[in-house]
Scaffold this motif. Structure first.
Motif, short mmCIF file in Angstrom:
data_model
loop_
_atom_site.label_atom_id
_atom_site.label_comp_id
_atom_site.label_asym_id
_atom_site.label_seq_id
_atom_site.Cartn_x
_atom_site.Cartn_y
_atom_site.Cartn_z
N THR A 92 -1.26 12.77 -6.01
CA THR A 92 -1.26 11.31 -5.92
C THR A 92 0.10 10.79 -5.44
O THR A 92 0.17 9.85 -4.65
N VAL A 93 1.17 11.39 -5.92
CA VAL A 93 2.52 10.99 -5.51
C VAL A 93 2.71 11.28 -4.02
O VAL A 93 3.21 10.43 -3.26
N ALA A 94 2.30 12.47 -3.60
CA ALA A 94 2.43 12.85 -2.19
C ALA A 94 1.61 11.95 -1.29
O ALA A 94 2.03 11.60 -0.16
N ALA A 95 0.43 11.53 -1.76
CA ALA A 95 -0.43 10.67 -0.94
C ALA A 95 0.18 9.29 -0.74
O ALA A 95 0.12 8.73 0.36
N VAL A 96 0.78 8.73 -1.80
CA VAL A 96 1.42 7.42 -1.65
C VAL A 96 2.66 7.53 -0.77
O VAL A 96 2.97 6.63 0.02
N ASN A 97 3.39 8.65 -0.87
CA ASN A 97 4.50 8.88 0.05
C ASN A 97 4.02 8.95 1.50
O ASN A 97 4.67 8.42 2.41
N ALA A 98 2.87 9.60 1.71
CA ALA A 98 2.30 9.68 3.06
C ALA A 98 1.89 8.29 3.54
O ALA A 98 2.10 7.95 4.71
N MET A 99 1.35 7.49 2.65
CA MET A 99 1.00 6.12 2.99
C MET A 99 2.25 5.34 3.40
O MET A 99 2.23 4.55 4.35
N GLY A 100 3.36 5.58 2.69
CA GLY A 100 4.61 4.90 3.02
C GLY A 100 5.09 5.24 4.42
O GLY A 100 5.58 4.36 5.16
N LYS A 101 4.95 6.50 4.83
CA LYS A 101 5.34 6.89 6.18
C LYS A 101 4.46 6.20 7.22
O LYS A 101 4.94 5.78 8.28
N MET A 102 3.17 6.10 6.92
CA MET A 102 2.26 5.39 7.83
C MET A 102 2.68 3.93 7.98
O MET A 102 2.72 3.40 9.10
N LEU A 103 3.02 3.29 6.86
CA LEU A 103 3.42 1.89 6.91
C LEU A 103 4.68 1.70 7.74
O LEU A 103 4.79 0.78 8.55
N GLU A 104 5.64 2.59 7.52
CA GLU A 104 6.91 2.48 8.25
C GLU A 104 6.68 2.61 9.75
O GLU A 104 7.25 1.85 10.55
N GLU A 105 5.83 3.56 10.14
CA GLU A 105 5.54 3.76 11.56
C GLU A 105 4.75 2.59 12.14
O GLU A 105 5.03 2.12 13.26
N ARG A 106 3.75 2.11 11.40
CA ARG A 106 2.84 1.10 11.94
C ARG A 106 3.41 -0.31 11.92
O ARG A 106 2.86 -1.21 12.56
N THR A 107 4.51 -0.51 11.16
CA THR A 107 5.13 -1.84 11.11
C THR A 107 6.51 -1.83 11.76
O THR A 107 7.27 -2.79 11.60
N ASP A 108 6.83 -0.74 12.47
CA ASP A 108 8.15 -0.61 13.10
C ASP A 108 9.27 -0.79 12.08
O ASP A 108 10.31 -1.44 12.37
N GLY A 109 9.06 -0.24 10.89
CA GLY A 109 10.11 -0.27 9.89
C GLY A 109 10.15 -1.50 9.02
O GLY A 109 11.06 -1.64 8.19
N ARG A 110 9.18 -2.40 9.16
CA ARG A 110 9.19 -3.59 8.30
C ARG A 110 8.84 -3.26 6.86
O ARG A 110 9.39 -3.82 5.93
N LEU A 111 7.89 -2.34 6.69
CA LEU A 111 7.41 -2.01 5.35
C LEU A 111 7.64 -0.53 5.02
O LEU A 111 7.41 0.34 5.86
N CYS A 112 8.08 -0.27 3.80
CA CYS A 112 8.24 1.09 3.28
C CYS A 112 7.72 1.12 1.84
O CYS A 112 7.50 0.07 1.24
N ILE A 113 7.55 2.31 1.33
CA ILE A 113 7.18 2.49 -0.07
C ILE A 113 8.16 3.45 -0.72
O ILE A 113 8.50 4.48 -0.14
#
Length: 326
Positions: free
Chosen positions: A40-61
């Motif tokens: 679960t921790v790894a999955a949310v970290n993976a989600m964070g990488k997706m957010l960073e890429e898809r928002t050009d760095g606006r959003l991170c987790i």
């Protein structure tokens, strides 16, 4: 107030370590009781990488694993208050708050993990996620929680008779208390982090959980009898504070929802691998695994639990739809 201070202290203490997240305009702080590297921790970290890429760095987790922000009951409240932005929690602690979450938490409601996936990925799952909206939360996605079985420090459990009188930790959910009582044992609700010492000191005789949790918590060291009765296949849920979600633009809200959905197959792949690893590690440690068990009496004993919790036409309809799902 003490809980708020504890959470805020942990958040502030982490600031120095968040160099990567610091580059983002918005860093969403996410809580998890499981250790670093857990699926679960790894999955949310993976989600964070997706957010960073898809928002050009606006959003991170930034994920606070290992219950750094508190046990699940406390972190749910802090997420509702907006102190914590995101939270990965089992559905169990939500049972007393959101009635829809009681249905996938029912004992033996799912025939298999595959059946659970089909249900939670479909209309019933979306109905349950939507129910979080009325509780200052946004339901984002369901993760796997595996099948939960009983383990204890006293003796092998091969029938319901063997459960009589034993004290088991359960999640802080009235339904799980009633489930254990219906099986003839004694239920003791307590936070996950207190289970090891409680078994070790004899406060309780055991608990119930899945292979990875039984392994990663070290509970197999103090409770060496594990019975695969698989009474629960309870999903985990990833939620977001409505306060934090509402601060995002409509575009970023859509990106967050999609990234959460895209993290689900990542989690499931990691989970499947982790289950095999944990089972092998536990077996190597000499735990006695009981697989020869007739589940029929266990299932029959759940009738009063269903009668107590599945009362409204809405909930009865959900049960019927789950049971009809092939």
């Amino acid at each position: 107030m003490k809980n708020v201070k504890t959470v805020m202290a942990a958040l502030l203490a982490s600031a120095a370590m968040a160099s990567a997240a610091a580059a983002c305009e918005v860093t969403l702080r996410s809580s998890d009781t499981h250790p670093d590297g857990y699926p679960t921790v790894a999955a949310v970290n993976a989600m964070g990488k997706m957010l960073e890429e898809r928002t050009d760095g606006r959003l991170c987790i930034e994920v606070f694993h290992s219950a750094q922000l508190g046990q699940e009951k406390d972190t749910i409240e802090q997420t509702q208050f907006g102190v914590i932005d995101m939270n990965r929690v089992s559905l169990g602690p939500f049972n007393n708050i959101i009635e829809e979450t009681q249905i996938p938490s029912l004992p033996y409601i799912f025939r298999s993990v595959e059946h659970m996936h089909k249900v939670m990925d479909g209309e019933v799952g979306q109905q349950i996620l939507d129910a979080f909206n009325d509780h200052d939360l946004v339901g984002l996605a369901f993760y796997d929680g595996g099948s939960r079985s009983f383990y204890n420090s006293q003796k092998p459990i091969k029938s319901m008779d063997d459960l009589a009188g034993l004290k088991f930790r359960v999640m802080q959910s009235d339904m799980f208390v009633d489930m254990v009582s219906a099986l003839g044992a004694n239920a003791t609700p307590m936070p996950y982090g207190e289970v090891y010492s409680s078994i070790q000191t004899g406060v309780i005789d055991g608990a119930e959980n899945n292979w990875p949790s039984y392994d990663s918590s070290g509970h197999f060291e103090v409770a060496k009898y594990y019975t695969l009765d698989q009474h629960l296949i309870v999903p985990e849920v990833l939620v977001m504070s409505k306060t934090a979600f509402d601060k995002l633009s409509a575009e970023d809200q859509a990106i967050v929802r999609q990234a959460a959905r895209d993290s689900v197959p990542v989690m499931r792949d990691l989970w499947a691998a982790r289950e095999l690893e944990s089972e092998a590690r536990v077996r190597e440690a000499g735990v006695e695994i009981i697989t020869d068990i007739d589940k029929t009496p266990f299932i029959d004993a759940m009738v009063p639990v269903y009668e107590k919790y599945v009362t409204s036409p809405k909930l009865k309809d959900m049960v019927a739809r789950i049971q009809a799902t092939e």
